[in-house]
Write an enzyme that holds these catalytic residues in place. Structure first.
Site, PDB file in Angstrom:
ATOM      1  N   GLY A  73      18.228  14.143  -2.333  1.00 16.86           N
ATOM      2  CA  GLY A  73      17.612  15.030  -1.345  1.00 16.86           C
ATOM      3  C   GLY A  73      18.234  16.414  -1.309  1.00 16.86           C
TER       4      GLY A  73
ATOM      5  NE  ARG B 173       1.215   2.927  -8.689  1.00 17.75           N
ATOM      6  CZ  ARG B 173       2.497   3.274  -8.791  1.00 17.75           C
ATOM      7  NH1 ARG B 173       3.003   4.196  -8.019  1.00 17.75           N
ATOM      8  NH2 ARG B 173       3.282   2.705  -9.664  1.00 17.75           N
TER       9      ARG B 173
ATOM     10  CG  HIS C 218       8.353  18.401 -13.587  1.00 14.60           C
ATOM     11  ND1 HIS C 218       8.493  17.033 -13.561  1.00 14.60           N
ATOM     12  CD2 HIS C 218       8.449  18.766 -14.896  1.00 14.60           C
ATOM     13  CE1 HIS C 218       8.643  16.576 -14.792  1.00 14.60           C
ATOM     14  NE2 HIS C 218       8.626  17.610 -15.617  1.00 14.60           N
TER      15      HIS C 218
ATOM     16  CG  ASP D  63       5.270  15.773 -13.638  1.00 15.39           C
ATOM     17  OD1 ASP D  63       5.439  15.867 -12.412  1.00 15.39           O
ATOM     18  OD2 ASP D  63       5.911  14.996 -14.359  1.00 15.39           O
TER      19      ASP D  63
HETATM   20  C1  GRF Z   1      15.125  17.365  -8.964  1.00 17.66           C
HETATM   21  O1  GRF Z   1      15.626  17.707 -10.226  1.00 17.66           O
HETATM   22  C2  GRF Z   1      13.640  17.564  -8.933  1.00 17.66           C
HETATM   23  O2  GRF Z   1      13.191  18.616  -9.746  1.00 17.66           O
HETATM   24  C3  GRF Z   1      13.117  16.258  -9.481  1.00 17.66           C
HETATM   25  O3  GRF Z   1      13.993  15.282  -8.967  1.00 17.66           O
HETATM   26  C4  GRF Z   1      15.256  15.875  -8.680  1.00 17.66           C
HETATM   27  C5  GRF Z   1      15.519  15.594  -7.233  1.00 17.66           C
HETATM   28  O4  GRF Z   1      16.808  15.976  -6.828  1.00 17.66           O
HETATM   29  N1  GRF Z   1      11.743  16.069  -9.121  1.00 17.66           N
HETATM   30  P1  GRF Z   1      17.182  15.981  -5.289  1.00 17.66           P
HETATM   31  O5  GRF Z   1      16.892  14.591  -4.737  1.00 17.66           O
HETATM   32  O6  GRF Z   1      16.359  17.027  -4.615  1.00 17.66           O
HETATM   33  O7  GRF Z   1      18.643  16.281  -5.258  1.00 17.66           O
END
Ligand code: GRF
Length: 197
Positions: free
Chosen positions: A12, A69, A117, A153
């Site tokens: 997070g 889902r 992403h 994505d």
């Molecule tokens: C990040 O690299 C984001 O781009 C990807 O997952 C990771 C999450 O990291 N989707 P965090 O939980 O926000 O630290």
């Protein structure tokens, strides 16, 4: 007031960066918006404690307790819609939310569902982006903030940032360099979207 709901599955750190940005005076003066809740599909997501510590509502919705889902996404939408204000749809921000969402969920929040992403889309959708960039010999890497569509994505690109790939980089070193930029760009992209919507 525009409510923002952030979905996480783990650390997070992007969520924390968005929360911190939203607490700054500049954001509050500019935008009539607040982080209303953080929802995780995992009870052990580290980010939950950070959000709760700031008095932000947190919800755990364990996907393993649902048969399908669709059933999970229906329950997730019900949680999100709890924060809907009349005439002001919730903005849904995916921040390391490791679930593929159903087309029904995605179309329900079309235009107000964002993701970050860790690659320069359209290059390297999916997982293991940093290792794949290294394997391809890329000289730059980066991140993309985009609208979420039914295709994983994909969706309109809202913001990107580029970082160099340095000699001797490992996937972890590159991920850390990209993540630093994620923390700057994601709050800014959300703020830009709110200002222009
Ligand atoms: C990040 O690299 C984001 O781009 C990807 O997952 C990771 C999450 O990291 N989707 P965090 O939980 O926000 O630290």
């Amino acid at each position: 007031m525009r409510n923002i709901v952030i979905l996480i599955s783990g650390t997070g750190s992007n969520m924390a960066a968005i929360v911190k940005a939203a607490q700054r005076d500049a954001w509050r003066e500019k935008l009539d918006a607040r982080i209303a809740a953080v929802i995780s599909n995992r009870a052990d997501a580290k980010g939950l404690a950070f959000a709760a510590g700031l008095g932000i509502a947190t919800v755990v919705l364990d996907h393993k307790l649902f048969d399908s889902r669709e059933a999970f996404d229906t329950a997730l939408a019900a949680q999100i819609d709890h924060y809907e204000e009349p005439g002001s749809p919730v903005l849904v921000v995916l921040a390391g939310f490791m679930r593929i969402l159903t087309p029904g969920f995605v179309s329900r929040y079309a235009g107000r569902l964002l993701n970050i992403h860790p690659s320069l889309l359209p290059a390297f959708p999916g997982l293991h982006t940093h290792q794949r960039a290294l394997d391809e010999g890329c000289k730059v890497a980066g991140l993309t903030v985009h609208q979420v569509t039914a295709e994983l994505d994909h969706g309109a690109i809202l913001a990107q940032a580029v970082v160099p790939v340095l000699p001797g980089d490992t996937a972890d070193a590159l991920a850390a360099r990209v993540l630093t930029q994620e923390h700057l760009i994601y709050p800014r992209a959300i703020s830009d979207l709110l200002q222009h919507s």
